[in-house]
Design an enzyme around this catalytic site. Structure first.
Site, PDB file in Angstrom:
ATOM      1  N   SER A  12      36.503  39.509  48.277  1.00 36.85           N
ATOM      2  CA  SER A  12      35.220  38.216  47.637  1.00 36.85           C
ATOM      3  C   SER A  12      36.368  37.761  46.589  1.00 36.85           C
ATOM      4  CB  SER A  12      34.730  38.978  45.992  1.00 36.85           C
ATOM      5  OG  SER A  12      34.197  37.937  45.256  1.00 36.85           O
ATOM      6  N   TYR A  33      33.793  43.808  38.514  1.00 32.89           N
ATOM      7  CA  TYR A  33      33.642  43.427  40.055  1.00 32.89           C
ATOM      8  C   TYR A  33      35.533  42.855  39.972  1.00 32.89           C
ATOM      9  CZ  TYR A  33      32.178  40.982  44.773  1.00 32.89           C
ATOM     10  OH  TYR A  33      31.645  41.581  45.619  1.00 32.89           O
TER      11      TYR A  33
END
Length: 251
Positions: A143, A156
């Site tokens: 990501s 995350y």
């Protein structure tokens, strides 16, 4: 360009929806036989049916990549069924939102177990077979959060920064065995990733973020994956950063 992919075998984790499902469709269209893996068996069965309707072949293995025994079993069943594993796409992932103070430690642990440890497990399981074959492709889905941290996405970002380091180390370790290792770093992509967020306000914010006009579609990421594996074996695309056109952030 993709004729050499005919008959190849791929294991795709996180394939019940989103990027994983799109990757399985794209690879199947190129002649690869994907083994689709996730926790939701009914979603996987539907995907296999869809691939079959399109003239492709696929099969299912159900499990949770954050469980070491499940992750190893996914790889072992793939090799048992097909005698090889040519492509491993690690797409299983989750988001939870909050900083160190606000997000419970068990939620931090869960995010890291799924996003980082799950990938480590499947890679560890696949390496002996790929080394014996003297070739293979490992594609880890990260990501932009693995490049730029955000205070309320601490768990995350930690998992994705860790995935970047792991992937680069593995690339250096395995290149001499003919195994290519790549990381794909998507920006905002329209998936159901927000549904795992425990805080309802942050969940709604993420839903809005990944459904606004101009976000990436899972098929965009799947196309990048297919591009990586379609290149001649001499070429390893080690990193792809793919963002919405209107994401003009410097990093």
């Amino acid at each position: 360009m993709n004729n050499h992919l005919d008959g190849r075998v791929a294991l795709v984790t996180g394939a019940s929806s989103g990027i994983g499902a799109a990757a399985a469709r794209s690879l199947a269209a190129a002649g690869v036989e994907p083994v689709v893996a996730a926790r939701r068996a009914s979603k996987l069965d539907a995907l296999v049916g869809e691939i079959a309707d399109g003239g492709g072949k696929a099969s299912v293995v159900v499990g949770d990549v954050s469980r070491e025994e499940d992750a190893f079993r996914m790889v072992e069943e793939t090799v048992e069924r097909h005698g090889r594993i040519d492509i491993l796409v690690n797409s299983a992932g989750m988001i939870d939102a909050g900083g160190l103070e606000s997000l419970a430690i068990d939620r931090w642990r869960r995010v890291i177990e799924v996003n980082l440890m799950g990938t480590i497990y499947t890679c560890k399981a696949a390496l002996p077979q790929m080394k014996a074959q003297r070739e293979g492709d490992i594609i880890n889905i990260s990501s932009t959060a693995g490049r730029r941290a955000a205070g309320l996405m601490g768990a995350y970002s930690t998992s994705k920064f860790g995935l970047t380091g792991f992937t680069e180390g593995l690339r250096q370790e395995m290149g001499s065995y003919g195994v290519r290792v790549s990381i794909v770093e998507p920006g905002a992509t329209e998936t159901d990733v927000a549904e795992a967020i425990s805080d309802p306000v942050m969940r709604d914010a993420m839903r809005n973020h990944v459904s606004r006009n101009g976000v990436l579609q899972p098929s965009d990421i799947a196309d990048a994956i297919s591009f990586i594996v379609s290149l001649p074996r001499r070429a390893n695309v080690s990193q792809i950063l793919i963002r919405p056109t209107d994401d003009t952030a410097a990093m």
